[in-house]
Design an enzyme around this catalytic site. Sequence first.
Site, mmCIF file in Angstrom:
data_model
loop_
_atom_site.group_PDB
_atom_site.id
_atom_site.type_symbol
_atom_site.label_atom_id
_atom_site.label_comp_id
_atom_site.label_asym_id
_atom_site.label_seq_id
_atom_site.Cartn_x
_atom_site.Cartn_y
_atom_site.Cartn_z
ATOM 1 N N GLU A 34 0.821 -1.216 0.000
ATOM 2 C CA GLU A 34 0.000 0.000 0.000
ATOM 3 C C GLU A 34 0.856 1.268 0.000
ATOM 4 O OE1 GLU A 34 -2.826 -0.671 -0.747
ATOM 5 O OE2 GLU A 34 -3.829 -2.169 0.495
ATOM 6 N N HIS B 173 -3.075 2.124 8.328
ATOM 7 C CA HIS B 173 -4.089 1.263 7.713
ATOM 8 C C HIS B 173 -4.268 0.036 8.592
ATOM 9 C CE1 HIS B 173 -6.319 -1.300 5.153
ATOM 10 N NE2 HIS B 173 -5.308 -2.072 4.825
ATOM 11 N N HIS C 36 -7.222 -3.258 10.015
ATOM 12 C CA HIS C 36 -8.358 -4.110 9.648
ATOM 13 C C HIS C 36 -9.241 -4.340 10.882
ATOM 14 C CE1 HIS C 36 -5.844 -6.190 6.167
ATOM 15 N NE2 HIS C 36 -6.034 -4.899 5.967
ATOM 16 N N HIS D 100 -12.681 -4.601 3.973
ATOM 17 C CA HIS D 100 -11.220 -4.597 4.032
ATOM 18 C C HIS D 100 -10.688 -3.909 5.296
ATOM 19 C CE1 HIS D 100 -7.217 -3.179 1.968
ATOM 20 N NE2 HIS D 100 -7.017 -3.842 3.079
HETATM 21 O O1 2HA Z 1 -1.582 -7.113 3.688
HETATM 22 O O2 2HA Z 1 -3.421 -4.813 4.686
HETATM 23 O O3 2HA Z 1 -4.115 -3.785 2.377
HETATM 24 C C1 2HA Z 1 -1.463 -5.804 3.937
HETATM 25 C C2 2HA Z 1 -2.719 -5.087 3.743
HETATM 26 C C3 2HA Z 1 -3.084 -4.677 2.372
HETATM 27 ZN ZN ZN Z 2 -5.341 -4.015 4.217
#
Ligand code: 2HA
Ligand code: ZN
Length: 309
Positions: free
Chosen positions: A148, A172, A174, A243
Amino acid sequence: MGLFDSAQDVLGRAGEALDKGVVAARGAVSGMAVEQHAVARGFARVCKEGWRQGWHERNGGNLTCLLSAEQVEQCASFFYTTPSSWVPFSQEVPCLAGRVLLTTAAGAHLRNVPDALEENAGMVEVSSDGSAWRIVWGFRNEGRPTSEISAHASCLAARQAAGFARASVVYHAHPSNLIALTLLRSWDSARLTRTLWESMAEGIIAAPYGVCVAGWITPGTPELAQACQDAMETANALVMAQHGVFCCGYDFDDAFSTVHTLEKAAGIYLTARAANGGSDDFENGIPLEGLRDLAQRYNLPVNWEFLEG
Ligand code: 2HA
Ligand code: ZN
């Protein structure tokens, strides 16, 4: 090798950089190791805390910090004498020209970052025209930056272009509740923002510019980087359906805490909805007037457009 490592290989960019080889570190003779500097410790702490929150299954999630000139100076004696070859970003980021980014490695499990920063993260320098990056430190054992990296650079560039010159961290993650929310319906940004703001008081305080949402986009792609760029022109948070979330902040606390607050608001909404027999027809969310009072009292730069959708 993880899913997104493979995706990056298909793009065929990072591999080239590594083929050309990263020559051994200059063997810094003086100065504190990179890992000891505040920026590296702050970086590692976010990875550790995010893992503890359950946001980084396997190699999920990634983190980037745009280093200041002073931070670069502190670390420069440890940079490779021969950087990798240049690798293009999926979109140009001229406002980051010549800057250095500390970022997690592709395939790195974020829980391992504090124990081995030089292997699970590294630094890239942005080219003088903002079109490409090359490795100057870290990514030991043939590593490369996160899949990313273009998305992160696009987030930073868009926030800076929007007037937030101090925007320097892209996180970022999840988080389960934010992802679960996206299974319920195809949200638009206004509706998602209103839902999170109405669910608990801190929502509008953490994300006064609103929360953008994008539909399903394959991770690690130029399309995802473009979605980040579009969203970060207005807001500093973007939820990616099924995601995760991208947040851009002034520092590690700002980025981490924005994710944390939005995730908590999403959890409260989902819990209340389950307790309400699955219905979102609640008797008692924060009323519009309540949000206006909050905005006034805390002098929040609220984007009211998100309440009109
Ligand atoms: O694997 O989170 O968006 C890494 C991530 C890709
Ligand atoms: Zn991701």
